[in-house]
Design a protein around this motif. Structure first.
Motif, short mmCIF file in Angstrom:
data_model
loop_
_atom_site.label_atom_id
_atom_site.label_comp_id
_atom_site.label_asym_id
_atom_site.label_seq_id
_atom_site.Cartn_x
_atom_site.Cartn_y
_atom_site.Cartn_z
N LYS A 116 -74.65 -24.46 -9.66
CA LYS A 116 -75.14 -23.67 -8.53
C LYS A 116 -74.38 -23.99 -7.25
CE LYS A 116 -79.33 -22.88 -5.80
NZ LYS A 116 -80.75 -23.25 -5.64
N SER A 117 -74.08 -25.26 -7.01
CA SER A 117 -73.33 -25.64 -5.82
C SER A 117 -71.91 -25.09 -5.86
CB SER A 117 -73.30 -27.16 -5.68
OG SER A 117 -72.69 -27.75 -6.83
N GLU A 118 -71.31 -25.06 -7.05
CA GLU A 118 -69.96 -24.51 -7.17
C GLU A 118 -69.95 -23.00 -6.97
OE1 GLU A 118 -68.16 -27.80 -10.33
OE2 GLU A 118 -68.90 -25.85 -11.03
N ARG A 119 -71.00 -22.33 -7.41
CA ARG A 119 -71.11 -20.89 -7.15
C ARG A 119 -71.21 -20.61 -5.65
NH1 ARG A 119 -72.74 -17.84 -11.82
NH2 ARG A 119 -73.00 -19.23 -13.63
N LYS A 120 -71.96 -21.45 -4.96
CA LYS A 120 -72.08 -21.27 -3.51
C LYS A 120 -70.74 -21.49 -2.82
CE LYS A 120 -76.98 -22.51 -3.00
NZ LYS A 120 -77.93 -23.47 -2.38
N SER A 121 -69.98 -22.50 -3.25
CA SER A 121 -68.67 -22.75 -2.64
C SER A 121 -67.71 -21.59 -2.90
CB SER A 121 -68.09 -24.05 -3.19
OG SER A 121 -67.91 -23.98 -4.59
N THR A 153 -75.25 -6.76 -5.02
CA THR A 153 -76.72 -6.89 -4.95
C THR A 153 -77.36 -6.91 -6.33
OG1 THR A 153 -76.85 -4.49 -4.66
CG2 THR A 153 -76.87 -5.86 -2.66
N GLN A 154 -76.67 -6.37 -7.32
CA GLN A 154 -77.20 -6.34 -8.68
C GLN A 154 -76.53 -7.37 -9.59
OE1 GLN A 154 -76.62 -2.32 -9.95
NE2 GLN A 154 -77.91 -1.44 -8.36
N ASN A 155 -75.69 -8.22 -9.02
CA ASN A 155 -74.95 -9.21 -9.81
C ASN A 155 -75.80 -10.46 -10.00
OD1 ASN A 155 -73.02 -10.73 -11.11
ND2 ASN A 155 -71.41 -10.36 -9.60
N GLU A 156 -76.17 -10.76 -11.21
CA GLU A 156 -76.99 -11.93 -11.50
C GLU A 156 -76.21 -13.23 -11.44
OE1 GLU A 156 -78.70 -11.28 -15.28
OE2 GLU A 156 -79.97 -9.59 -14.62
N ARG A 157 -74.87 -13.16 -11.46
CA ARG A 157 -74.08 -14.39 -11.41
C ARG A 157 -73.94 -14.96 -10.01
NH1 ARG A 157 -71.65 -11.11 -15.29
NH2 ARG A 157 -70.50 -9.98 -13.68
N LEU A 158 -74.26 -14.17 -8.98
CA LEU A 158 -74.16 -14.64 -7.61
C LEU A 158 -75.43 -15.39 -7.22
CD1 LEU A 158 -72.58 -11.56 -5.80
CD2 LEU A 158 -71.42 -13.51 -6.82
N PRO A 159 -75.33 -16.38 -6.34
CA PRO A 159 -76.54 -17.06 -5.85
C PRO A 159 -77.35 -16.15 -4.93
CG PRO A 159 -74.58 -17.92 -4.75
CD PRO A 159 -74.09 -17.02 -5.85
N ILE A 160 -78.61 -16.51 -4.75
CA ILE A 160 -79.52 -15.67 -3.95
C ILE A 160 -79.06 -15.58 -2.50
CG2 ILE A 160 -81.91 -15.41 -3.20
CD1 ILE A 160 -81.45 -14.89 -6.13
#
Length: 428
Positions: free
Chosen positions: A253-258, A277-284
């Motif tokens: 999750k931290s790597e996705r945020k970076s 907005t519909q991509n589940e791989r992106l963080p909230i």
């Protein structure tokens, strides 16, 4: 030994253009591969005052004829005689190619645009493959960085010939080329060239992201090298990051945020924003930023129109006529605007409900802990965006980190105060 089919005097008096000179048969097809004779002839041509672009066309035509690796896959430029048909050992053939490439690098004109960038990239790929000396490789990298905005994606896909590198492509080479380009003077590096290089890097990242061995640090290093003003839009970068997250499903999750910090949500187009907005791989957090930026874009045209109308009425400016939208385009924009507003309202309601639940929990905790001597730790304040992430990703408010409900030493203190021993007087 056969001689060259054309003399330097005829080259000077020829009125043809550089493109036509590259296509013409400068040398006889039956001439043997003699680099010393070619270098002496080229030096004589330079002494006659031939333009550098003509010298570059002679070199590229000669190299493409004798080494098919340097050609652009044009059957007209292929030659029946090449290194492949020589009955020699593999080692001798390898050494001959290395000498050929090093000689070509040594006779290149010093001017910037005398040789095409794609030819230089093919020459660099062959130089790395045959293992030329470090000085020749650095010279080629410097020349490619001068004209990096003229390169094509196909020629940038240079494979990694090193056994220590785990990736399929030579990712470090492209990173060095981009850094060299960015370090050029502003007089050499224009704004248009910077935009072209940014698009080229985004396309390269989208292709390289398919490699499962590509590390996160290398991806972020190349994507973050370019300044923010180099990209007019971040759609290409978003596509590359989405491809990387799709292939590397084990990213934390931290790597996705970076990764998502590299994207400027204000530079995304409407299509990319709807997909995000519909991509589940992106963080909230990234999805909420895209929603708020789109909501700001929707409110901005009305403000700009009102300010422009007031300025026009005061200064009597001429209004530029715009193209009228069709009914289908108007309906599509209205439906997209309505969907974005409903999504923002839904998130706001969800945030308000979670905040109300948190307030009720806070009141219950305050009413439960009334003892000042129990040493209850003060609850930490938490931000609004953390509340949304904890509620949406954790499935409720119960995962928000509070302190322990009762201190660890309450039981010891209660038992100690309740069971104090009373000593009886001794009978003796």
């Amino acid at each position: 030994m056969n001689q060259l089919a054309i003399q330097p005097e005829s080259i000077i008096t020829s009125p043809s253009s550089p493109g036509q000179l590259a296509i013409e048969c400068w040398f006889d097809d039956s001439c043997v591969l003699d680099m010393d004779y070619f270098v002496r002839t080229l030096c004589g041509i330079k002494a006659k005052g031939v333009r550098p672009d003509l010298i570059g066309s002679i070199i590229t035509n000669y190299a493409s004829k004798w080494l098919p690796d340097l050609s652009d896959n044009d059957p007209k430029k292929q030659c029946s005689t090449s290194f492949k048909e020589s009955p020699e050992s593999v080692t001798a053939l390898w050494m001959k190619k290395r000498f050929f490439v090093e000689t070509l690098v040594g006779i290149l004109p010093p001017e910037k645009d005398c040789v095409p960038c794609n030819f230089l990239l093919r020459l660099l790929r062959t130089a790395i493959m045959v293992g030329v000396e470090n000085g020749y490789r650095l010279e080629l990298e410097k020349r490619v960085s001068w004209q990096l905005d003229q390169a094509s994606l196909k020629e940038l896909m240079i494979p990694s010939f090193s056994h220590t590198c785990g990736t399929l492509l030579d990712f470090e080479l492209i990173l060095r080329l981009v850094k060299r380009f960015l370090n050029l003077d502003e007089a050499v590096k224009s704004g248009v060239a910077l935009v072209k290089v940014a698009k080229l890097v985004d396309c390269y990242l989208a292709e390289a992201a398919i490699d499962a061995n590509l590390g996160l640090k290398e991806f972020i290093a190349l994507a973050g090298t370019l300044p923010s003003h180099a990209r007019a839009t971040d759609d290409g970068l978003y596509q590359a990051i989405d491809t990387y997250l799709k292939v590397h499903s084990d990213v934390s999750k931290s790597e996705r945020k970076s990764l998502c910090r590299l994207i400027d949500s204000r530079k995304l187009s409407s299509e990319a924003s709807v997909h995000a907005t519909q991509n589940e791989r992106l963080p909230i957090r990234a999805i909420i930023q895209v929603l708020f930026s789109e909501y700001t874009k929707l409110n901005r045209p009305s403000d700009l129109a009102s300010s422009f109308s007031s300025t026009r009425s005061s200064k009597n400016l001429l209004e530029v006529p715009e193209r009228c939208l069709s009914k289908r385009e108007v309906k599509a924009q209205q439906s997209e605007t309505r969907k974005l507003r409903e999504e923002v309202v839904r998130l706001q309601c969800q945030c308000n409900s979670m905040q109300a639940q948190i307030d009720r929990l806070m009141e219950k905790k305050k009413s439960f802990f009334r003892w000042p001597k129990l040493g209850v730790s003060v609850l930490r304040p938490f931000s609004m965006i953390d509340t949304i992430e904890a509620g949406v990703e954790g499935g409720g408010v119960g995962e928000v980190g509070y302190g322990p409900r009762t201190p660890k030493d309450i039981k010891g203190k209660m038992v100690q105060g309740r069971m104090t021993p009373k000593w009886r007087k001794s009978v003796s």
